[in-house]
Each structure stands twice: as structure tokens, then as C-alpha cells.
Motif scaffolding. Structure first.
Motif, PDB file in Angstrom:
ATOM      1  N   TYR A   9       0.842  -1.197   0.000  1.00  0.00           N
ATOM      2  CA  TYR A   9       0.000   0.000   0.000  1.00  0.00           C
ATOM      3  C   TYR A   9       0.878   1.248   0.000  1.00  0.00           C
ATOM      4  N   ASP A  10       0.489   2.215  -0.826  1.00  0.00           N
ATOM      5  CA  ASP A  10       1.211   3.479  -0.917  1.00  0.00           C
ATOM      6  C   ASP A  10       0.430   4.566  -0.193  1.00  0.00           C
ATOM      7  N   ASP A  11       1.077   5.208   0.757  1.00  0.00           N
ATOM      8  CA  ASP A  11       0.501   6.357   1.454  1.00  0.00           C
ATOM      9  C   ASP A  11       1.383   7.560   1.094  1.00  0.00           C
ATOM     10  N   ARG A  12       1.070   8.193  -0.011  1.00  0.00           N
ATOM     11  CA  ARG A  12       1.900   9.287  -0.537  1.00  0.00           C
ATOM     12  C   ARG A  12       2.000  10.443   0.448  1.00  0.00           C
ATOM     13  N   ASP A  13       0.905  10.740   1.141  1.00  0.00           N
ATOM     14  CA  ASP A  13       0.931  11.858   2.092  1.00  0.00           C
ATOM     15  C   ASP A  13       1.963  11.636   3.199  1.00  0.00           C
ATOM     16  N   ARG A  14       2.146  10.400   3.601  1.00  0.00           N
ATOM     17  CA  ARG A  14       3.118  10.078   4.647  1.00  0.00           C
ATOM     18  C   ARG A  14       4.458   9.636   4.076  1.00  0.00           C
ATOM     19  N   GLY A  15       4.526   9.440   2.735  1.00  0.00           N
ATOM     20  CA  GLY A  15       5.760   8.963   2.130  1.00  0.00           C
ATOM     21  C   GLY A  15       6.104   7.570   2.601  1.00  0.00           C
ATOM     22  N   LEU A  16       5.116   6.697   2.569  1.00  0.00           N
ATOM     23  CA  LEU A  16       5.297   5.368   3.117  1.00  0.00           C
ATOM     24  C   LEU A  16       4.665   4.327   2.208  1.00  0.00           C
ATOM     25  N   LEU A  17       5.465   3.371   1.827  1.00  0.00           N
ATOM     26  CA  LEU A  17       4.997   2.210   1.086  1.00  0.00           C
ATOM     27  C   LEU A  17       5.063   1.065   2.081  1.00  0.00           C
ATOM     28  N   THR A  18       3.909   0.449   2.395  1.00  0.00           N
ATOM     29  CA  THR A  18       3.878  -0.581   3.429  1.00  0.00           C
ATOM     30  C   THR A  18       3.543  -1.945   2.841  1.00  0.00           C
ATOM     31  N   ALA A  19       4.085  -2.970   3.483  1.00  0.00           N
ATOM     32  CA  ALA A  19       3.733  -4.362   3.198  1.00  0.00           C
ATOM     33  C   ALA A  19       2.927  -4.836   4.399  1.00  0.00           C
ATOM     34  N   ARG A  20       1.702  -5.293   4.116  1.00  0.00           N
ATOM     35  CA  ARG A  20       0.811  -5.715   5.208  1.00  0.00           C
ATOM     36  C   ARG A  20       0.406  -7.171   5.014  1.00  0.00           C
ATOM     37  N   ALA A  21       0.465  -7.918   6.078  1.00  0.00           N
ATOM     38  CA  ALA A  21      -0.025  -9.291   6.076  1.00  0.00           C
ATOM     39  C   ALA A  21      -1.514  -9.242   6.373  1.00  0.00           C
ATOM     40  N   GLY A  22      -2.321  -9.817   5.515  1.00  0.00           N
ATOM     41  CA  GLY A  22      -3.756  -9.856   5.795  1.00  0.00           C
ATOM     42  C   GLY A  22      -4.539  -8.667   5.299  1.00  0.00           C
ATOM     43  N   GLY A  23      -4.060  -7.983   4.256  1.00  0.00           N
ATOM     44  CA  GLY A  23      -4.829  -6.898   3.662  1.00  0.00           C
ATOM     45  C   GLY A  23      -4.600  -5.549   4.317  1.00  0.00           C
ATOM     46  N   ALA A  24      -5.425  -4.581   3.921  1.00  0.00           N
ATOM     47  CA  ALA A  24      -5.240  -3.187   4.317  1.00  0.00           C
ATOM     48  C   ALA A  24      -5.253  -2.978   5.830  1.00  0.00           C
ATOM     49  N   ALA A  25      -6.023  -3.760   6.548  1.00  0.00           N
ATOM     50  CA  ALA A  25      -6.093  -3.600   8.000  1.00  0.00           C
ATOM     51  C   ALA A  25      -5.099  -4.515   8.721  1.00  0.00           C
ATOM     52  N   GLY A  26      -4.335  -5.271   7.958  1.00  0.00           N
ATOM     53  CA  GLY A  26      -3.416  -6.234   8.553  1.00  0.00           C
ATOM     54  C   GLY A  26      -2.172  -5.612   9.151  1.00  0.00           C
ATOM     55  N   GLU A  27      -1.381  -6.471   9.761  1.00  0.00           N
ATOM     56  CA  GLU A  27      -0.136  -6.075  10.407  1.00  0.00           C
ATOM     57  C   GLU A  27       0.880  -5.578   9.381  1.00  0.00           C
ATOM     58  N   ILE A  28       1.531  -4.467   9.681  1.00  0.00           N
ATOM     59  CA  ILE A  28       2.616  -3.975   8.827  1.00  0.00           C
ATOM     60  C   ILE A  28       3.840  -4.829   9.131  1.00  0.00           C
ATOM     61  N   VAL A  29       4.341  -5.516   8.091  1.00  0.00           N
ATOM     62  CA  VAL A  29       5.505  -6.385   8.266  1.00  0.00           C
ATOM     63  C   VAL A  29       6.758  -5.775   7.641  1.00  0.00           C
ATOM     64  N   GLY A  30       6.591  -4.667   6.926  1.00  0.00           N
ATOM     65  CA  GLY A  30       7.722  -3.969   6.345  1.00  0.00           C
ATOM     66  C   GLY A  30       7.266  -2.662   5.733  1.00  0.00           C
ATOM     67  N   TYR A  31       8.222  -1.749   5.573  1.00  0.00           N
ATOM     68  CA  TYR A  31       7.888  -0.488   4.931  1.00  0.00           C
ATOM     69  C   TYR A  31       9.108   0.118   4.258  1.00  0.00           C
ATOM     70  N   LEU A  32       8.822   0.947   3.291  1.00  0.00           N
ATOM     71  CA  LEU A  32       9.841   1.731   2.598  1.00  0.00           C
ATOM     72  C   LEU A  32       9.431   3.186   2.736  1.00  0.00           C
ATOM     73  N   GLN A  33      10.270   3.961   3.393  1.00  0.00           N
ATOM     74  CA  GLN A  33      10.007   5.389   3.586  1.00  0.00           C
ATOM     75  C   GLN A  33      10.627   6.150   2.420  1.00  0.00           C
ATOM     76  N   TYR A  34       9.865   7.098   1.849  1.00  0.00           N
ATOM     77  CA  TYR A  34      10.349   7.881   0.725  1.00  0.00           C
ATOM     78  C   TYR A  34       9.799   9.285   0.805  1.00  0.00           C
ATOM     79  N   PHE A  35      10.354  10.159  -0.034  1.00  0.00           N
ATOM     80  CA  PHE A  35       9.773  11.488  -0.174  1.00  0.00           C
ATOM     81  C   PHE A  35       9.831  11.880  -1.636  1.00  0.00           C
ATOM     82  N   VAL A  36       9.056  12.895  -1.969  1.00  0.00           N
ATOM     83  CA  VAL A  36       8.979  13.374  -3.346  1.00  0.00           C
ATOM     84  C   VAL A  36       9.924  14.557  -3.501  1.00  0.00           C
ATOM     85  N   LEU A  37      10.756  14.486  -4.497  1.00  0.00           N
ATOM     86  CA  LEU A  37      11.690  15.564  -4.829  1.00  0.00           C
ATOM     87  C   LEU A  37      11.152  16.267  -6.072  1.00  0.00           C
ATOM     88  N   ASP A  38      11.142  17.584  -6.065  1.00  0.00           N
ATOM     89  CA  ASP A  38      10.627  18.337  -7.213  1.00  0.00           C
ATOM     90  C   ASP A  38      11.718  18.781  -8.182  1.00  0.00           C
TER      91      ASP A  38
END
Length: 119
Positions: A9-38
Motif C-alpha cells: 500500500y502506498d501512502d503518498r501523504d506520509r511517504g510510506l509504502l507498506t507491506a501488510r499481512a492480511g490486507g489493508a487492515a493487517g499487520e505492517i511487516v515492512g515499509y519503505l520510507q520515501y519522499f517526493v523531490l521536485d
């Protein structure tokens, strides 16, 4: 991914791409933090990748890196991989991860140095 069924799941506002076990409401098992450069060109800057210790070695970090590059490609953006994992993944997958120009990497590093909370 092997060993665990996850959704990304991508949460652009937070700059977070998350991997969740069990769908959108599931446990976050990993994430990639990023930001947008202009400037000097629009880009997604990979700053940090984390996988829960219990889920390491299951391909989660690689899936997050692959998805960041796929997201960037869909939006016609470059990726500046400041995260050491994403940079190493990109070197191993040049067909999926176009190299970032040195000018873009320098601008991403300067942006991160100016605002360390992005990491």
C-alpha cells in the motif's frame, strides 16, 4: 514473495509504502520510507527500508523496492535510491530500476540533509 502473503500500500501523504499481512487492515511487516523531490526533476527518493525481524528473508524488502520503481514508472518519475538496500536492489535489477543521474542523487542527498526528518 515467498513465505508470507502480503499486500503493498502506498501512502503518498506520509511517504510510506507498506507491506501488510492480511490486507489493508493487517499487520505492517515492512515499509519503505520515501519522499517526493521536485527539483532538478520530479522523483521519488527512497530513504529507508525496514522489515520486521520475524519476516526477514521472505522477499518483502525486494517487493517494496520493486513496487517503488513500478509506482515511479507509472507516474513517469525517476527514483533516487538513497536507501542502501534500494540502491543495491536497483543495481541487481537494472531492467526494472533505471539508474538515477548523479545530479538527481546529489539533490536528493541535499534535500535529506536539509530536512533529516524525511528519513
Amino acid at each position: 514473495m515467498s513465505g508470507i502473503d502480503t499486500d503493498l500500500y502506498d501512502d503518498r501523504d506520509r511517504g510510506l509504502l507498506t507491506a501488510r499481512a492480511g490486507g489493508a487492515a493487517g499487520e505492517i511487516v515492512g515499509y519503505l520510507q520515501y519522499f517526493v523531490l521536485d527539483e532538478p526533476a520530479p522523483a521519488l527518493v527512497a530513504a529507508h527500508t525496514v522489515v520486521d525481524r520475524a519476516h526477514e528473508g521472505k522477499g518483502i524488502a525486494g517487493s517494496l523496492a520493486r513496487e517503488l520503481y513500478a509506482l515511479a514508472a507509472r507516474e513517469t518519475l525517476a527514483v533516487a535510491p538513497l536507501c542502501s538496500f534500494v540502491a543495491a536492489w536497483a543495481e541487481r535489477h537494472p531492467g526494472e530500476a533505471p539508474a538515477a543521474p548523479a545530479e538527481l542523487l546529489a539533490a536528493a542527498e541535499a534535500a535529506l540533509a536539509a530536512e533529516p526528518e524525511k528519513w
